[in-house]
Design a protein around this motif. Structure first.
Motif, mmCIF file in Angstrom:
data_model
loop_
_atom_site.group_PDB
_atom_site.id
_atom_site.type_symbol
_atom_site.label_atom_id
_atom_site.label_comp_id
_atom_site.label_asym_id
_atom_site.label_seq_id
_atom_site.Cartn_x
_atom_site.Cartn_y
_atom_site.Cartn_z
ATOM 1 N N ARG A 13 0.831 -1.204 0.000
ATOM 2 C CA ARG A 13 0.000 0.000 0.000
ATOM 3 C C ARG A 13 0.863 1.250 0.000
ATOM 4 N N HIS A 14 1.953 1.217 0.759
ATOM 5 C CA HIS A 14 2.836 2.383 0.821
ATOM 6 C C HIS A 14 3.504 2.642 -0.536
ATOM 7 N N LYS A 15 3.931 1.566 -1.221
ATOM 8 C CA LYS A 15 4.535 1.729 -2.537
ATOM 9 C C LYS A 15 3.527 2.276 -3.545
ATOM 10 N N LEU A 16 2.309 1.747 -3.487
ATOM 11 C CA LEU A 16 1.261 2.260 -4.372
ATOM 12 C C LEU A 16 0.942 3.719 -4.052
ATOM 13 N N TYR A 17 0.977 4.050 -2.778
ATOM 14 C CA TYR A 17 0.721 5.427 -2.353
ATOM 15 C C TYR A 17 1.768 6.377 -2.931
ATOM 16 N N LEU A 18 3.028 5.969 -2.886
ATOM 17 C CA LEU A 18 4.099 6.799 -3.430
ATOM 18 C C LEU A 18 3.997 6.927 -4.948
ATOM 19 N N GLU A 19 3.457 5.895 -5.613
ATOM 20 C CA GLU A 19 3.352 5.912 -7.062
ATOM 21 C C GLU A 19 2.178 6.761 -7.556
ATOM 22 N N LEU A 20 1.086 6.770 -6.807
ATOM 23 C CA LEU A 20 -0.144 7.399 -7.310
ATOM 24 C C LEU A 20 -0.448 8.758 -6.708
ATOM 25 N N VAL A 21 0.047 9.051 -5.517
ATOM 26 C CA VAL A 21 -0.280 10.320 -4.851
ATOM 27 C C VAL A 21 0.864 11.298 -5.068
ATOM 28 N N PRO A 22 0.649 12.369 -5.841
ATOM 29 C CA PRO A 22 1.752 13.309 -6.121
ATOM 30 C C PRO A 22 2.304 13.957 -4.865
ATOM 31 N N GLU A 23 1.459 14.216 -3.861
ATOM 32 C CA GLU A 23 1.916 14.889 -2.646
ATOM 33 C C GLU A 23 2.872 14.028 -1.828
ATOM 34 N N ALA A 24 2.872 12.716 -2.095
ATOM 35 C CA ALA A 24 3.741 11.819 -1.325
ATOM 36 C C ALA A 24 5.194 11.891 -1.771
ATOM 37 N N ARG A 25 5.454 12.506 -2.930
ATOM 38 C CA ARG A 25 6.806 12.599 -3.455
ATOM 39 C C ARG A 25 7.342 14.011 -3.233
ATOM 40 N N LYS A 26 8.614 14.098 -2.926
ATOM 41 C CA LYS A 26 9.219 15.406 -2.718
ATOM 42 C C LYS A 26 9.335 16.185 -4.018
ATOM 43 N N SER A 27 9.591 15.487 -5.116
ATOM 44 C CA SER A 27 9.713 16.139 -6.413
ATOM 45 C C SER A 27 9.488 15.120 -7.513
ATOM 46 N N GLY A 28 9.160 15.622 -8.690
ATOM 47 C CA GLY A 28 8.998 14.751 -9.839
ATOM 48 C C GLY A 28 7.664 14.036 -9.875
ATOM 49 N N ILE A 29 7.443 13.321 -10.956
ATOM 50 C CA ILE A 29 6.214 12.562 -11.181
ATOM 51 C C ILE A 29 6.573 11.099 -11.338
ATOM 52 N N SER A 30 5.835 10.232 -10.679
ATOM 53 C CA SER A 30 6.130 8.804 -10.727
ATOM 54 C C SER A 30 5.834 8.224 -12.103
#
Length: 284
Positions: A13-30
């Motif tokens: 779930r955490h990996k999917l969260y990082l892939e789909l939620v832009p706010e979860a990443r500091k920069s860039g697009i997954s």
């Protein structure tokens, strides 16, 4: 064993969260979100090409369109279900009520409308009423707003200048109505009694076309008084269009300035924190 399964599930779930939620990443697009962006743009291209008879009349092209639409709808449906699944990682969306709260968000409703009407078309087959549901593909444009900051700035600027824009809209509507009434009495009842000015609703269309400088060549006043009044209306229309444009431009500029100041303040605070954590020269 159970603890291990829970840990694996939370990790997934955490990996999917990082892939789909832009706010979860500091920069860039997954990569997953880049795929979503590409499919949205390609679906708009497909929607345009599907209206071209020279392509749809060929069985090969129609089959390609159908296969592509099935693929896009399937991906967007999986994406929607996955977003609902991982939304519970945020405290405000945890539990059943949290999931319902997430599903009733603006972006979530847009995600649902981005594939559900098209899925209905694919399941139930053709037919003009069902094909008309494909217009809901335009909701896929909202999916891009997650990844393009300009959309967010645009919405914030509209919200900031909402009261001023409503004021200018009220002024424009009042001017349209006054213009329509005046031309109704000048040209519809008096003058040459033109058909397009013989009622106020008919004159309203002329007033809107004149005030917005769109033009309506085959409908125009013919009496001297009507032409004089129409000239005043056309000149007033310049101000009606320019006023909300200036209000919005000012709000947009203010919003950009505040965001840049907020970013600069955040960088300064991060630099101060790093300087505070750095060891002194005497300690080395």
């Amino acid at each position: 064993m159970v603890v291990h399964q829970i840990a694996v599930q939370q990790g997934l779930r955490h990996k999917l969260y990082l892939e789909l939620v832009p706010e979860a990443r500091k920069s860039g697009i997954s990569r997953a979100n880049w795929l979503i962006i590409a499919l949205v743009l390609m679906s708009f291209l497909s929607l345009a090409l599907e209206t071209e008879p020279t392509l749809t009349d060929r069985p090969g092209w129609q089959l390609a369109f159908d296969i592509f639409n099935i693929f896009v709808v399937t991906v967007f449906a999986i994406e929607y279900v996955t977003r609902v699944y991982i939304s519970g990682l945020r405290p405000e969306y945890a539990g059943l009520r949290g999931r319902i709260r997430y599903m009733t968000r603006f972006y979530s409703i847009a995600d649902l409308l981005a594939f559900l009407p098209e899925m209905i078309v694919l399941i139930m087959g053709g037919g003009v009423p069902l094909i008309a549901l494909r217009v809901f593909r335009l909701f896929r444009l909202i999916k891009l707003a997650r990844f393009v900051p300009a959309f967010d700035v645009l919405g914030a600027a509209v919200k900031r200048a909402g009261s001023q824009l409503l004021t200018t809209l009220a002024m424009a509507l009042a001017l349209v109505y006054v213009s329509a009434v005046a031309l109704y009495f000048i040209e519809g009842i008096g003058g040459q009694q033109q058909e397009m000015f013989q009622s106020i609703p008919r004159a309203i269309w002329w007033a809107i076309a004149t005030l917005t400088t769109v033009g309506y060549g085959d409908v125009y006043p013919v009496t001297p008084l009507g032409r004089m009044f129409a000239s005043v209306i056309a000149l007033a229309g310049i101000g009606v269009v320019a006023l909300p444009a200036g209000v919005f431009a000012s709000a947009f500029s203010d919003e950009l300035r505040e965001r840049e100041l907020a970013k600069l303040k955040l960088r300064v605070e991060e630099a101060e924190d790093e300087a505070g954590r750095a060891p002194d020269a005497d300690d080395i």
